[in-house]
Design an enzyme around this catalytic site. Structure first.
Site, PDB file in Angstrom:
ATOM      1  N   LYS A 137       0.844  -1.204   0.000  1.00 48.78           N
ATOM      2  CA  LYS A 137       0.000   0.000   0.000  1.00 48.78           C
ATOM      3  C   LYS A 137       0.878   1.252   0.000  1.00 48.78           C
ATOM      4  CE  LYS A 137      -0.317  -0.360   5.028  1.00 48.78           C
ATOM      5  NZ  LYS A 137      -1.086  -0.977   6.132  1.00 48.78           N
TER       6      LYS A 137
ATOM      7  N   ARG B 162     -10.690   0.011  15.321  1.00 48.92           N
ATOM      8  CA  ARG B 162     -10.535   0.897  14.170  1.00 48.92           C
ATOM      9  C   ARG B 162     -11.451   0.412  13.054  1.00 48.92           C
ATOM     10  NH1 ARG B 162      -4.597   1.398  11.515  1.00 48.92           N
ATOM     11  NH2 ARG B 162      -5.284  -0.631  10.746  1.00 48.92           N
TER      12      ARG B 162
ATOM     13  N   TYR C 173      18.462  28.829   7.715  1.00 49.13           N
ATOM     14  CA  TYR C 173      17.272  29.613   8.057  1.00 49.13           C
ATOM     15  C   TYR C 173      17.122  29.764   9.570  1.00 49.13           C
ATOM     16  CZ  TYR C 173      15.378  29.326   3.296  1.00 49.13           C
ATOM     17  OH  TYR C 173      15.177  29.443   1.946  1.00 49.13           O
TER      18      TYR C 173
ATOM     19  N   MET D  86      14.310  23.219   1.658  1.00 51.57           N
ATOM     20  CA  MET D  86      13.583  22.406   0.684  1.00 51.57           C
ATOM     21  C   MET D  86      14.535  21.560  -0.164  1.00 51.57           C
ATOM     22  SD  MET D  86      10.892  23.512  -2.290  1.00 51.57           S
ATOM     23  CE  MET D  86       9.785  24.396  -1.205  1.00 51.57           C
TER      24      MET D  86
END
Ligand SMILES: *Cc1c(COP(=O)(O)O)cnc(C)c1O
Length: 359
Positions: free
Chosen positions: A35, A131, A254, A302
């Site tokens: 999955k 669940r 940063y 990033m």
């Protein structure tokens, strides 16, 4: 030269990990869980490599099953959450997938459908996870209805899922096994995820359903001997693209969150949160530079990270960097970043090229 950032996928390691699972559960069939794009590795690649090593695959949706069928996968595919809408039944029949039946509504959709052929159904029983799945008291009734409808094949499998199998000291797993063993009907059974496959032999039953361990990682909260020989499939790698000296008191990155306490050498590496490296990784998170441990210094950007390589010798532009893989376990990086290895590989973005080795 292309940007050196890569997620290398060692398919030899993948096959080795399946053989570890087979040896631990020799009497069970093996459903490989692929999955979420095979936990971020690439569903078509992973399922293709496992086609002759697994007995079935498991995914979370019809869309994920379609990806596998489009890639030429012919083994059975179980939808772990079953269907979300009645109209999916036609596509399910067309793709020839196995359905999980978790609730009354899914059962009624199946009973009322007109299908070209019966579908194999896995009846999910909620033994304590709270669940998904039928309550144990309703399981027999659901099973009888599945046996009665011509839309369900006779080979119904009853299954459940563990909440705490990663902790060998947690009694919840034994309690869940007791509830599961208390079901009186004689369908085939399945319970084990990776953790139960590794550590709870009583829970192996007819089918095991490993995911995480196939990718080479241990889900166990404690070190476990059965997990020691697993080999990581993914190595996240990049390279140094700049080096600079930073004086005492100067900051890096940063927000200036890292400040040099000594004259330092900082290596800039071309990988960031846009490539699947977690932004949550704090100063000090280990990184391998030319096989040697160094520490993250400054916030993850990033496209780049910065690493303190003051104590390393011979680091130059182009030096190879490993963010996780052999020598730096995924789980260790995940702990630094306050998450689990599952999340780190699963959220690996498309931008990061998957490069296959040992095909
Ligand atoms: C995801 C999943 C698995 C696999 O779990 P791992 O911890 O990755 O081995 C097995 N069964 C079900 C129902 C799942 O949702």
């Amino acid at each position: 030269m292309a940007r050196p950032t890569q997620a290398r996928l060692d398919l030899g390691a993948l096959k080795h990990n399946v053989s570890v699972a087979r040896k631990l559960a020799p009497h069970s069939k093996l459903m490989a869980v692929v999955k979420a794009n095979a936990y971020g590795h690439g569903a078509a690649t992973i399922a293709g490599a496992l086609q002759s090593h697994a007995d079935a695959f498991a995914v979370a949706s019809l869309e994920e099953a379609a990806v596998l069928r489009d890639a030429g996968i012919t083994l059975p595919i179980l939808l772990l959450e079953g269907l979300f809408e009645a109209c999916e039944l036609a596509v399910a029949a067309q793709l020839d997938v196995w359905l999980s039946i978790d609730n009354e509504q899914q059962l009624q959709w199946l009973e009322k459908a007109v299908l070209p052929a019966p579908l194999t159904c896995w009846l999910k029983v909620d033994t304590g996870m709270n669940r998904l799945g039928a309550a144990p008291a309703n399981a027999l009734h659901y099973y009888q209805r599945l046996m009665a409808t011509p839309n369900a094949a006779d080979n119904v499998v009853t299954y459940t899922h563990f909440a705490s199998a990663d902790d060998v000291h947690n009694e919840q797993t034994s309690q869940q096994i007791a509830v599961f063993d208390g079901l009186t009907f004689s369908a085939a059974r399945s319970a084990a995820n990776s953790a139960a496959l590794l550590a709870w032999p009583l829970a192996h039953y007819d089918w095991v359903r490993p995911g995480y361990m196939l990718y080479g990682h241990s889900p166990m909260a404690q070190d476990h001997p059965n997990a020691q020989t697993l080999q990581p499939v993914m190595a996240l790698t990049s390279a140094v693209i700049a080096l600079r000296n930073v004086a005492v008191g100067e900051s890096v990155g940063y927000g200036g969150t890292w400040v040099a306490q000594r004259p330092s050498v900082i290596a800039t590496v071309t990988i960031g949160y846009g490539d699947g490296y977690p932004r949550e990784a704090p100063n000090g998170t280990p990184v391998l530079v030319k096989g040697q441990r160094a520490a993250l210094a400054g916030r993850v950007s990033m496209d780049m990270i910065t690493v303190d390589v003051t104590d390393l010798e011979h680091v130059q532009r182009g030096a190879e960097v490993v963010l996780w893989g052999a020598g730096l376990p995924l789980g260790e990086v995940a702990r630094w970043a306050n998450t689990i290895g599952y999340e780190l590989t699963t959220r690996m973005p498309q931008r990061t090229p998957r490069v296959i080795v040992n095909a």
